[in-house]
Write a protein that holds these residues in place. Structure first.
Motif, PDB file in Angstrom:
ATOM      1  N   ALA A  36       0.838  -1.206   0.000  1.00  0.00           N
ATOM      2  CA  ALA A  36       0.000   0.000   0.000  1.00  0.00           C
ATOM      3  C   ALA A  36       0.871   1.254   0.000  1.00  0.00           C
ATOM      4  CB  ALA A  36      -0.923  -0.002   1.216  1.00  0.00           C
ATOM      5  N   HIS A  37       1.953   1.216   0.763  1.00  0.00           N
ATOM      6  CA  HIS A  37       2.867   2.366   0.792  1.00  0.00           C
ATOM      7  C   HIS A  37       3.497   2.592  -0.575  1.00  0.00           C
ATOM      8  CE1 HIS A  37       5.961   5.143   2.066  1.00  0.00           C
ATOM      9  NE2 HIS A  37       6.869   4.331   1.555  1.00  0.00           N
ATOM     10  N   GLY A  42       3.901   5.617  -5.520  1.00  0.00           N
ATOM     11  CA  GLY A  42       3.830   5.616  -6.987  1.00  0.00           C
ATOM     12  C   GLY A  42       2.770   6.576  -7.505  1.00  0.00           C
ATOM     13  N   GLU A  43       1.613   6.591  -6.837  1.00  0.00           N
ATOM     14  CA  GLU A  43       0.552   7.510  -7.239  1.00  0.00           C
ATOM     15  C   GLU A  43       0.981   8.958  -7.009  1.00  0.00           C
ATOM     16  OE1 GLU A  43      -2.869   6.262  -5.031  1.00  0.00           O
ATOM     17  OE2 GLU A  43      -3.258   4.558  -6.357  1.00  0.00           O
ATOM     18  N   ALA A  49       4.420  14.230 -11.429  1.00  0.00           N
ATOM     19  CA  ALA A  49       4.857  14.286 -12.821  1.00  0.00           C
ATOM     20  C   ALA A  49       3.803  14.949 -13.697  1.00  0.00           C
ATOM     21  CB  ALA A  49       5.176  12.884 -13.327  1.00  0.00           C
ATOM     22  N   GLN A  50       2.525  14.629 -13.447  1.00  0.00           N
ATOM     23  CA  GLN A  50       1.447  15.262 -14.215  1.00  0.00           C
ATOM     24  C   GLN A  50       1.397  16.760 -13.944  1.00  0.00           C
ATOM     25  OE1 GLN A  50      -1.988  13.102 -12.914  1.00  0.00           O
ATOM     26  NE2 GLN A  50      -1.749  11.483 -14.439  1.00  0.00           N
ATOM     27  N   GLU A  51       1.524  17.138 -12.659  1.00  0.00           N
ATOM     28  CA  GLU A  51       1.501  18.558 -12.309  1.00  0.00           C
ATOM     29  C   GLU A  51       2.679  19.287 -12.937  1.00  0.00           C
ATOM     30  OE1 GLU A  51      -0.714  20.626 -10.387  1.00  0.00           O
ATOM     31  OE2 GLU A  51      -1.897  18.936 -11.082  1.00  0.00           O
ATOM     32  N   GLU A  52       3.845  18.656 -12.890  1.00  0.00           N
ATOM     33  CA  GLU A  52       5.033  19.274 -13.477  1.00  0.00           C
ATOM     34  C   GLU A  52       4.852  19.453 -14.977  1.00  0.00           C
ATOM     35  OE1 GLU A  52       9.707  18.152 -13.867  1.00  0.00           O
ATOM     36  OE2 GLU A  52       8.709  17.696 -11.977  1.00  0.00           O
ATOM     37  N   ALA A  53       4.313  18.433 -15.629  1.00  0.00           N
ATOM     38  CA  ALA A  53       4.072  18.528 -17.069  1.00  0.00           C
ATOM     39  C   ALA A  53       3.024  19.591 -17.371  1.00  0.00           C
ATOM     40  CB  ALA A  53       3.631  17.178 -17.616  1.00  0.00           C
TER      41      ALA A  53
END
Length: 139
Positions: A36-37, A42-43, A49-53
């Motif tokens: 779970a950790h 990973g999430e 990564a999505q925010e950075e992109a």
């Protein structure tokens, strides 16, 4: 003396099976928690990564086309992307021109004055300097 509680007694094999079962349960729970950790990490990485992109998607022409409110929110997003915490868009009177406020990764306070204009305006910066705040110029 209680029968079966000591090695060599009739109940000793049951005690060993109970220990093995408890070890398996604890090991299984540990594996579930570790999984779970790792999934959460990973999430989180994927979200970052999505925010950075997303933040990097804007060209300078697109940044120039933002309203002053949108540009302040954009600067706040950039701060969050780069590891700042407690980032807020101030936008209230009496804040000495502080539009974005937050904490840098090393704990120092970050204060940004955003300007959407064609010439430099130093009024808020001068007032901040009078109160002991040093301006940092990007370039």
């Amino acid at each position: 003396m209680v029968p079966g509680l000591f090695p060599g007694s009739a109940a000793a094999p049951d005690l060993e099976r109970l220990k093995e079962s408890a070890t398996a349960v604890v090991g299984g729970a540990g594996w579930v928690l570790l999984r779970a950790h790792r999934l959460a990490v990973g999430e989180d990485r994927a979200w970052r990564a999505q925010e950075e992109a997303r933040v990097r998607e804007l060209s300078m022409a697109e940044v120039d086309a933002l309203s002053w409110q949108e540009s302040e929110a954009y600067v706040a997003d950039l701060c969050r992307r780069d590891g700042c915490t407690k980032v807020v868009v101030s936008g209230k009177s009496g804040d000495l021109g502080a539009d974005v406020v937050g904490c840098m990764a090393d704990g120092r306070k970050l204060v940004i004055q955003c300007k959407k204009c064609t010439k430099v305006v130093l009024k808020g910066v001068a007032e901040g300097r009078d109160q002991g705040i040093s301006p940092v110029w990007g370039g």
